[in-house]
Motif scaffolding. Structure first.
Motif, PDB file in Angstrom:
ATOM      1  N   SER A  82       0.844  -1.205   0.000  1.00  0.00           N
ATOM      2  CA  SER A  82       0.000   0.000   0.000  1.00  0.00           C
ATOM      3  C   SER A  82       0.874   1.249   0.000  1.00  0.00           C
ATOM      4  N   HIS A  83       1.964   1.236   0.767  1.00  0.00           N
ATOM      5  CA  HIS A  83       2.878   2.390   0.748  1.00  0.00           C
ATOM      6  C   HIS A  83       3.502   2.558  -0.640  1.00  0.00           C
ATOM      7  N   LEU A  84       3.927   1.449  -1.223  1.00  0.00           N
ATOM      8  CA  LEU A  84       4.582   1.544  -2.526  1.00  0.00           C
ATOM      9  C   LEU A  84       3.611   2.096  -3.576  1.00  0.00           C
ATOM     10  N   SER A  85       2.366   1.606  -3.547  1.00  0.00           N
ATOM     11  CA  SER A  85       1.374   2.074  -4.532  1.00  0.00           C
ATOM     12  C   SER A  85       1.186   3.578  -4.400  1.00  0.00           C
ATOM     13  N   GLU A  86       1.087   4.071  -3.159  1.00  0.00           N
ATOM     14  CA  GLU A  86       0.928   5.520  -2.948  1.00  0.00           C
ATOM     15  C   GLU A  86       2.130   6.281  -3.488  1.00  0.00           C
ATOM     16  N   THR A  87       3.317   5.759  -3.191  1.00  0.00           N
ATOM     17  CA  THR A  87       4.541   6.454  -3.621  1.00  0.00           C
ATOM     18  C   THR A  87       4.612   6.519  -5.144  1.00  0.00           C
ATOM     19  N   LEU A  88       4.258   5.426  -5.808  1.00  0.00           N
ATOM     20  CA  LEU A  88       4.312   5.418  -7.273  1.00  0.00           C
ATOM     21  C   LEU A  88       3.323   6.425  -7.848  1.00  0.00           C
ATOM     22  N   ILE A  89       2.127   6.460  -7.266  1.00  0.00           N
ATOM     23  CA  ILE A  89       1.112   7.379  -7.797  1.00  0.00           C
ATOM     24  C   ILE A  89       1.524   8.821  -7.531  1.00  0.00           C
ATOM     25  N   ARG A  90       2.066   9.069  -6.341  1.00  0.00           N
ATOM     26  CA  ARG A  90       2.507  10.448  -6.037  1.00  0.00           C
ATOM     27  C   ARG A  90       3.670  10.864  -6.948  1.00  0.00           C
ATOM     28  N   SER A  91       4.411   9.874  -7.489  1.00  0.00           N
ATOM     29  CA  SER A  91       5.502  10.228  -8.418  1.00  0.00           C
ATOM     30  C   SER A  91       4.986  10.365  -9.846  1.00  0.00           C
ATOM     31  N   GLY A  92       3.656  10.347 -10.021  1.00  0.00           N
ATOM     32  CA  GLY A  92       3.081  10.604 -11.346  1.00  0.00           C
ATOM     33  C   GLY A  92       2.775   9.344 -12.141  1.00  0.00           C
ATOM     34  N   HIS A  93       2.918   8.148 -11.492  1.00  0.00           N
ATOM     35  CA  HIS A  93       2.634   6.907 -12.215  1.00  0.00           C
ATOM     36  C   HIS A  93       1.217   6.412 -11.918  1.00  0.00           C
ATOM     37  N   GLU A  94       0.863   5.305 -12.565  1.00  0.00           N
ATOM     38  CA  GLU A  94      -0.432   4.663 -12.324  1.00  0.00           C
ATOM     39  C   GLU A  94      -0.172   3.271 -11.793  1.00  0.00           C
ATOM     40  N   VAL A  95      -1.091   2.773 -10.977  1.00  0.00           N
ATOM     41  CA  VAL A  95      -0.883   1.466 -10.341  1.00  0.00           C
ATOM     42  C   VAL A  95      -2.134   0.617 -10.482  1.00  0.00           C
ATOM     43  N   THR A  96      -1.933  -0.620 -10.889  1.00  0.00           N
ATOM     44  CA  THR A  96      -2.970  -1.626 -10.739  1.00  0.00           C
ATOM     45  C   THR A  96      -2.572  -2.446  -9.520  1.00  0.00           C
ATOM     46  N   GLY A  97      -3.408  -2.461  -8.515  1.00  0.00           N
ATOM     47  CA  GLY A  97      -3.102  -3.200  -7.292  1.00  0.00           C
ATOM     48  C   GLY A  97      -3.905  -4.481  -7.240  1.00  0.00           C
ATOM     49  N   VAL A  98      -3.237  -5.560  -6.879  1.00  0.00           N
ATOM     50  CA  VAL A  98      -3.914  -6.859  -6.739  1.00  0.00           C
ATOM     51  C   VAL A  98      -3.720  -7.357  -5.314  1.00  0.00           C
ATOM     52  N   ASP A  99      -4.779  -7.881  -4.732  1.00  0.00           N
ATOM     53  CA  ASP A  99      -4.660  -8.507  -3.408  1.00  0.00           C
ATOM     54  C   ASP A  99      -5.860  -9.438  -3.227  1.00  0.00           C
ATOM     55  N   ASN A 100      -5.656 -10.513  -2.494  1.00  0.00           N
ATOM     56  CA  ASN A 100      -6.777 -11.434  -2.239  1.00  0.00           C
ATOM     57  C   ASN A 100      -7.270 -11.357  -0.789  1.00  0.00           C
ATOM     58  N   PHE A 101      -6.795 -10.357  -0.034  1.00  0.00           N
ATOM     59  CA  PHE A 101      -7.168 -10.207   1.375  1.00  0.00           C
ATOM     60  C   PHE A 101      -6.970 -11.526   2.120  1.00  0.00           C
ATOM     61  N   ASP A 102      -5.789 -12.051   1.993  1.00  0.00           N
ATOM     62  CA  ASP A 102      -5.438 -13.283   2.699  1.00  0.00           C
ATOM     63  C   ASP A 102      -5.752 -13.106   4.193  1.00  0.00           C
ATOM     64  N   PHE A 156      -5.190   4.857  -9.590  1.00  0.00           N
ATOM     65  CA  PHE A 156      -5.141   3.574  -8.871  1.00  0.00           C
ATOM     66  C   PHE A 156      -6.349   2.740  -9.261  1.00  0.00           C
ATOM     67  N   ARG A 157      -6.057   1.498  -9.602  1.00  0.00           N
ATOM     68  CA  ARG A 157      -7.126   0.566  -9.940  1.00  0.00           C
ATOM     69  C   ARG A 157      -6.898  -0.662  -9.084  1.00  0.00           C
ATOM     70  N   PHE A 158      -7.931  -1.153  -8.406  1.00  0.00           N
ATOM     71  CA  PHE A 158      -7.738  -2.304  -7.529  1.00  0.00           C
ATOM     72  C   PHE A 158      -8.489  -3.516  -8.073  1.00  0.00           C
ATOM     73  N   VAL A 159      -7.831  -4.657  -8.067  1.00  0.00           N
ATOM     74  CA  VAL A 159      -8.450  -5.904  -8.509  1.00  0.00           C
ATOM     75  C   VAL A 159      -8.283  -6.934  -7.397  1.00  0.00           C
ATOM     76  N   GLU A 160      -9.397  -7.427  -6.870  1.00  0.00           N
ATOM     77  CA  GLU A 160      -9.308  -8.475  -5.847  1.00  0.00           C
ATOM     78  C   GLU A 160      -9.092  -9.807  -6.566  1.00  0.00           C
ATOM     79  N   ALA A 161      -7.928 -10.385  -6.396  1.00  0.00           N
ATOM     80  CA  ALA A 161      -7.594 -11.607  -7.130  1.00  0.00           C
ATOM     81  C   ALA A 161      -6.493 -12.355  -6.395  1.00  0.00           C
ATOM     82  N   ASP A 162      -6.456 -13.659  -6.643  1.00  0.00           N
ATOM     83  CA  ASP A 162      -5.452 -14.524  -6.034  1.00  0.00           C
ATOM     84  C   ASP A 162      -4.351 -14.774  -7.067  1.00  0.00           C
ATOM     85  N   VAL A 163      -3.130 -14.369  -6.741  1.00  0.00           N
ATOM     86  CA  VAL A 163      -2.027 -14.494  -7.710  1.00  0.00           C
ATOM     87  C   VAL A 163      -1.775 -15.957  -8.055  1.00  0.00           C
TER      88      VAL A 163
END
Ligand SMILES: NC(=O)c1ccc[n+]([C@@H]2O[C@H](COP(=O)([O-])OP(=O)(O)OC[C@H]3O[C@@H](n4cnc5c(N)ncnc54)[C@H](O)[C@@H]3O)[C@@H](O)[C@H]2O)c1
Length: 328
Positions: free
Chosen positions: A16-36, A57-64
């Protein structure tokens, strides 16, 4: 230039910290997590709350380990999804292999099938086990892990080697040394001890307090991950690299507890317990290679880092009087 990155484990502490940092640096993030369920979904939803409001930021609930990965438009993948934690891996080793090994194999394979090449893999200092001479250098064999978790992380690294041999991938394995800071996983010592001391409850200290850890503050870890992403842009195809990210200092367990107690303005009551099976006695990052490959140099020392962590903890949980903590 704006890029889209896939961050797996985006609802977790580091992701979550990394996603924020990337977006604040002007990038876009697709985040995946399965809420283990390793820790509460509520905590992870809170980690995501700020992110969900950020454009890009785009979030996808998925199991890697089993779901297709949303790789459309992605430039590089930062793979942080895992069942983390040494002790629970003794209870359910099969689930650790699934989340940490099978998922890593599937993800790297999906990346190369999509024609992408750049991967940062979140590995762990635990791969060094108890037999590596300190400070731990990346060219040590690290073939004697002492927990299923450590074995699963080393297996992830070995998969990275195999895939980079077979395909024109550029993969960097980052061996994180106990990362801490705001939103740290509730199971980790700094968070757990802070919570116990703040509530006036005894701290279970395993061993005699002389075990030592190299602790990395989250902002230093993020600097290392960003530098690793740059490495994947510049590396030759078919290259794999392994780098320690540590805090640069060995901290004894009894000192850690004393630092937390001091930052909270409390006394720590200590209950002595035997060593925990699977826990290593020492972690100690040799950072020479990290400096050379990534220009990495940790900036936040343990005293400052603990003060910042305790500030965050008190912001979230409120500052209570000592008496009401004891009552609560
Ligand atoms: N925090 C540390 O001190 C530390 C130290 C060494 C290595 N690491 C590694 O860094 C990474 C991030 O650690 P963290 O502390 O942020 O842990 P975390 O548990 O907070 O985050 C990991 C996230 O991965 C998700 N996840 C687990 N299995 C998944 C799956 N199959 N599919 C999709 N998502 C899945 C979890 O729900 C969780 O949100 C992990 O790979 C961990 O092993 C962390």
């Amino acid at each position: 230039m704006t890029h889209r990155f896939l961050v797996t484990g985006a609802a977790g502490f580091i992701g979550s910290h990394l996603s924020e940092t990337l977006i604040r640096s002007g990038h876009e993030v697709t985040g995946v997590d399965n809420f283990d369920p390793f820790y509460a979904r509520d905590v992870k939803e809170r980690n995501l709350a700020g992110l969900r409001t950020l454009p890009g930021f785009r979030f996808v609930e998925a199991d890697v380990a089993r779901d297709p990965m949303p790789l459309d438009g992605v430039e590089a993948v930062i793979h942080l999804a895992a069942k983390a934690g040494v002790r629970p891996s003794l209870e359910d080793p099969g689930a650790y292999m699934d989340a940490n090994v099978t998922a890593t194999a599937r993800l790297i394979d999906a990346v190369r099938r999509a024609g992408l090449t750049r991967i940062v893999f979140g590995s762990s200092s635990s791969v060094y086990g108890n037999a590596t001479p300190a400070p731990f250098a990346e060219d040590q064999p690290a073939v004697l892990p002492i927990s299923p978790y450590a074995a699963s992380k080393r297996a992830g690294e070995l998969l990275a080697h195999a895939f980079a041999h077979l395909y024109p991938l550029k993969i960097i394995c980052l061996r994180f040394f106990t990362v801490y800071g705001p939103r740290q996983r509730p199971d980790l010592a700094i968070h757990k001890f802070t919570d116990l001391i703040a509530r006036g409850r005894p701290v279970q200290m395993h061993g005699d307090g002389s075990s030592e850890r190299d602790y990395t503050y989250i902002t230093d870890c993020l600097d290392g991950i960003l530098a690793a992403l740059d490495w994947t842009a510049a590396a030759a195809p078919g290259t794999v690299e392994t780098v320690n990210l540590g805090g640069g200092e060995r901290v004894r367990l009894d000192r850690l507890i004393a630092l937390i107690a001091r930052a909270l303005g409390q006394d720590a009551r200590i209950e002595h317990h035997p060593d925990q099976p699977g826990d290593v006695r020492l972690t100690d990052a040799d950072l020479v290679h990290a400096g050379r490959v990534l220009g990495f140099k940790p900036r936040v020392g343990i005293e400052e880092g603990i003060r910042k962590f305790v500030d965050w903890y008190e912001e979230v949980h409120g500052r209570q009087s000592r008496a009401s903590r004891r009552a609560g």
